[in-house]
Motif scaffolding. Structure first.
Motif, PDB file in Angstrom:
ATOM      1  N   ASP A   5       0.799  -1.221   0.000  1.00  0.00           N
ATOM      2  CA  ASP A   5       0.000   0.000   0.000  1.00  0.00           C
ATOM      3  C   ASP A   5       0.838   1.281   0.000  1.00  0.00           C
ATOM      4  O   ASP A   5       0.296   2.368  -0.090  1.00  0.00           O
ATOM      5  CB  ASP A   5      -0.985   0.007   1.161  1.00  0.00           C
ATOM      6  CG  ASP A   5      -0.323  -0.066   2.516  1.00  0.00           C
ATOM      7  OD1 ASP A   5       0.847  -0.473   2.576  1.00  0.00           O
ATOM      8  OD2 ASP A   5      -0.991   0.278   3.506  1.00  0.00           O
ATOM      9  N   LYS A  11      -0.590   3.694  -5.147  1.00  0.00           N
ATOM     10  CA  LYS A  11      -1.062   5.074  -5.033  1.00  0.00           C
ATOM     11  C   LYS A  11      -1.637   5.583  -6.353  1.00  0.00           C
ATOM     12  O   LYS A  11      -2.645   6.280  -6.371  1.00  0.00           O
ATOM     13  CB  LYS A  11       0.048   5.972  -4.529  1.00  0.00           C
ATOM     14  CG  LYS A  11       0.380   5.699  -3.076  1.00  0.00           C
ATOM     15  CD  LYS A  11       1.484   6.584  -2.580  1.00  0.00           C
ATOM     16  CE  LYS A  11       1.796   6.241  -1.127  1.00  0.00           C
ATOM     17  NZ  LYS A  11       2.835   7.074  -0.564  1.00  0.00           N
ATOM     18  N   LEU A  14      -5.029   3.936  -6.727  1.00  0.00           N
ATOM     19  CA  LEU A  14      -5.977   4.562  -5.805  1.00  0.00           C
ATOM     20  C   LEU A  14      -6.424   5.921  -6.330  1.00  0.00           C
ATOM     21  O   LEU A  14      -7.616   6.245  -6.325  1.00  0.00           O
ATOM     22  CB  LEU A  14      -5.348   4.703  -4.416  1.00  0.00           C
ATOM     23  CG  LEU A  14      -6.226   5.325  -3.330  1.00  0.00           C
ATOM     24  CD1 LEU A  14      -7.487   4.495  -3.108  1.00  0.00           C
ATOM     25  CD2 LEU A  14      -5.431   5.456  -2.038  1.00  0.00           C
ATOM     26  N   GLY A  65     -15.602   8.818   2.328  1.00  0.00           N
ATOM     27  CA  GLY A  65     -14.719   7.792   2.897  1.00  0.00           C
ATOM     28  C   GLY A  65     -13.553   7.460   1.980  1.00  0.00           C
ATOM     29  O   GLY A  65     -12.440   7.214   2.448  1.00  0.00           O
ATOM     30  N   ILE A  66     -13.802   7.461   0.682  1.00  0.00           N
ATOM     31  CA  ILE A  66     -12.738   7.174  -0.287  1.00  0.00           C
ATOM     32  C   ILE A  66     -11.679   8.263  -0.247  1.00  0.00           C
ATOM     33  O   ILE A  66     -10.480   7.980  -0.263  1.00  0.00           O
ATOM     34  CB  ILE A  66     -13.334   7.007  -1.697  1.00  0.00           C
ATOM     35  CG1 ILE A  66     -14.167   5.726  -1.763  1.00  0.00           C
ATOM     36  CG2 ILE A  66     -12.250   7.007  -2.760  1.00  0.00           C
ATOM     37  CD1 ILE A  66     -15.044   5.628  -3.004  1.00  0.00           C
ATOM     38  N   LYS A  69      -9.532   7.855   2.773  1.00  0.00           N
ATOM     39  CA  LYS A  69      -8.533   6.801   2.581  1.00  0.00           C
ATOM     40  C   LYS A  69      -7.389   7.305   1.718  1.00  0.00           C
ATOM     41  O   LYS A  69      -6.215   7.042   2.001  1.00  0.00           O
ATOM     42  CB  LYS A  69      -9.169   5.572   1.936  1.00  0.00           C
ATOM     43  CG  LYS A  69      -8.192   4.440   1.740  1.00  0.00           C
ATOM     44  CD  LYS A  69      -8.839   3.201   1.187  1.00  0.00           C
ATOM     45  CE  LYS A  69      -7.797   2.107   1.068  1.00  0.00           C
ATOM     46  NZ  LYS A  69      -8.361   0.826   0.716  1.00  0.00           N
ATOM     47  N   ARG A  72      -5.181   9.447   3.828  1.00  0.00           N
ATOM     48  CA  ARG A  72      -4.377   8.646   4.758  1.00  0.00           C
ATOM     49  C   ARG A  72      -3.159   8.044   4.069  1.00  0.00           C
ATOM     50  O   ARG A  72      -2.078   7.963   4.646  1.00  0.00           O
ATOM     51  CB  ARG A  72      -5.221   7.517   5.348  1.00  0.00           C
ATOM     52  CG  ARG A  72      -5.971   7.874   6.577  1.00  0.00           C
ATOM     53  CD  ARG A  72      -6.500   6.660   7.325  1.00  0.00           C
ATOM     54  NE  ARG A  72      -7.121   5.646   6.497  1.00  0.00           N
ATOM     55  CZ  ARG A  72      -8.410   5.612   6.166  1.00  0.00           C
ATOM     56  NH1 ARG A  72      -9.212   6.577   6.577  1.00  0.00           N
ATOM     57  NH2 ARG A  72      -8.905   4.641   5.426  1.00  0.00           N
ATOM     58  N   HIS A  73      -3.331   7.605   2.819  1.00  0.00           N
ATOM     59  CA  HIS A  73      -2.222   6.969   2.114  1.00  0.00           C
ATOM     60  C   HIS A  73      -1.252   7.975   1.528  1.00  0.00           C
ATOM     61  O   HIS A  73      -0.082   7.663   1.339  1.00  0.00           O
ATOM     62  CB  HIS A  73      -2.748   6.044   1.014  1.00  0.00           C
ATOM     63  CG  HIS A  73      -3.235   4.741   1.553  1.00  0.00           C
ATOM     64  ND1 HIS A  73      -2.385   3.730   1.921  1.00  0.00           N
ATOM     65  CD2 HIS A  73      -4.477   4.290   1.828  1.00  0.00           C
ATOM     66  CE1 HIS A  73      -3.086   2.717   2.386  1.00  0.00           C
ATOM     67  NE2 HIS A  73      -4.360   3.033   2.340  1.00  0.00           N
TER      68      HIS A  73
END
Length: 85
Positions: A5, A11, A14, A65-66, A69, A72-73
């Motif tokens: 991840d 990345k 994502l 929420g996406i 995330k 966060r990454h």
């Protein structure tokens, strides 16, 4: 499990997911739903067609929420880059 991840490929994937989700479910789907809600193909669905409006609201909730995330990454990489400078 494989702790991939933090890889560039993860990345990039994502980010592509976030962009396509935004374009199709946040922008395009509500536009098409509003444009065709009272047209014949959707009229055949009866009251069920208003479920598309509910789905649009759910898509905004899921998108929140996406994005969380994604942040966060992306945040640890930005923190490491700032610390190294």
């Amino acid at each position: 499990m494989a702790e991939q991840d933090r890889s560039v490929a993860f990345k990039a994937n994502l980010l592509a997911f976030v962009l396509t989700f935004f374009a199709t479910r946040i922008v395009w789907m509500p536009y098409i739903t509003a444009k065709f809600i009272h047209k014949e193909p959707l009229l055949q669905l009866g009251a069920t067609r208003y479920g598309l409006a509910v789905l649009s609201i759910l898509n905004v909730y899921w998108f929140k929420g996406i994005v969380a995330k994604l942040l966060r990454h992306m945040a640890p990489a930005a923190a490491v880059a700032t610390a190294a400078a």
